[in-house]
Design an enzyme around this catalytic site. Structure first.
Site, PDB file in Angstrom:
ATOM      1  N   CYS A 103      28.431-119.044  43.032  1.00  0.00           N
ATOM      2  CA  CYS A 103      29.770-119.603  43.129  1.00  0.00           C
ATOM      3  C   CYS A 103      30.280-119.953  41.739  1.00  0.00           C
ATOM      4  O   CYS A 103      29.578-119.815  40.748  1.00  0.00           O
ATOM      5  CB  CYS A 103      29.770-120.839  44.029  1.00  0.00           C
ATOM      6  SG  CYS A 103      31.414-121.177  44.714  1.00  0.00           S
ATOM      7  N   CYS A 115      32.927-125.344  42.417  1.00  0.00           N
ATOM      8  CA  CYS A 115      32.637-125.235  43.848  1.00  0.00           C
ATOM      9  C   CYS A 115      32.382-126.610  44.467  1.00  0.00           C
ATOM     10  O   CYS A 115      31.702-127.455  43.890  1.00  0.00           O
ATOM     11  CB  CYS A 115      31.416-124.355  44.027  1.00  0.00           C
ATOM     12  SG  CYS A 115      30.964-124.090  45.735  1.00  0.00           S
TER      13      CYS A 115
END
Length: 97
Positions: free
Chosen positions: A45, A49
């Protein structure tokens, strides 16, 4: 550039410590500059995130989504296949409408 920011230094995120700090603080300015993965879940990610902060020993860093995918990782479930954040996906939907 406003005078306030004329001498401001942009973080480089070159060191693992700087990258980890960005992840720990969900630093949006780091988005697109690197990606991180959580080995125990097999996902990657962007630094901002909203997922729960992983244990540091389970985190690896990558320069791009492609690099993370080559390492056998998949995007976090909230991310679109093209790597856009949910915010960008909503903005694109609004613009298309």
């Amino acid at each position: 550039m406003p005078a306030l920011y004329a001498n401001a230094e942009t973080p480089s995120f070159e060191s693992e410590e700087a990258r980890w700090d960005a992840v720990a603080h969900r630093d949006r300015s780091a988005d697109g500059r690197f990606y991180y993965s959580v080995l125990t879940t097999g996902v990657y990610c962007r630094p901002s995130c909203a997922a729960r902060l992983p244990r540091r020993e389970n985190v690896r860093f990558y320069r791009s989504p492609r690099e993370a995918q080559k390492a056998g990782l998949r995007p976090w479930q909230r991310r679109r296949k093209n790597g856009h954040s949910p915010e960008k996906a909503r903005a694109e939907a609004v613009e298309a409408a």
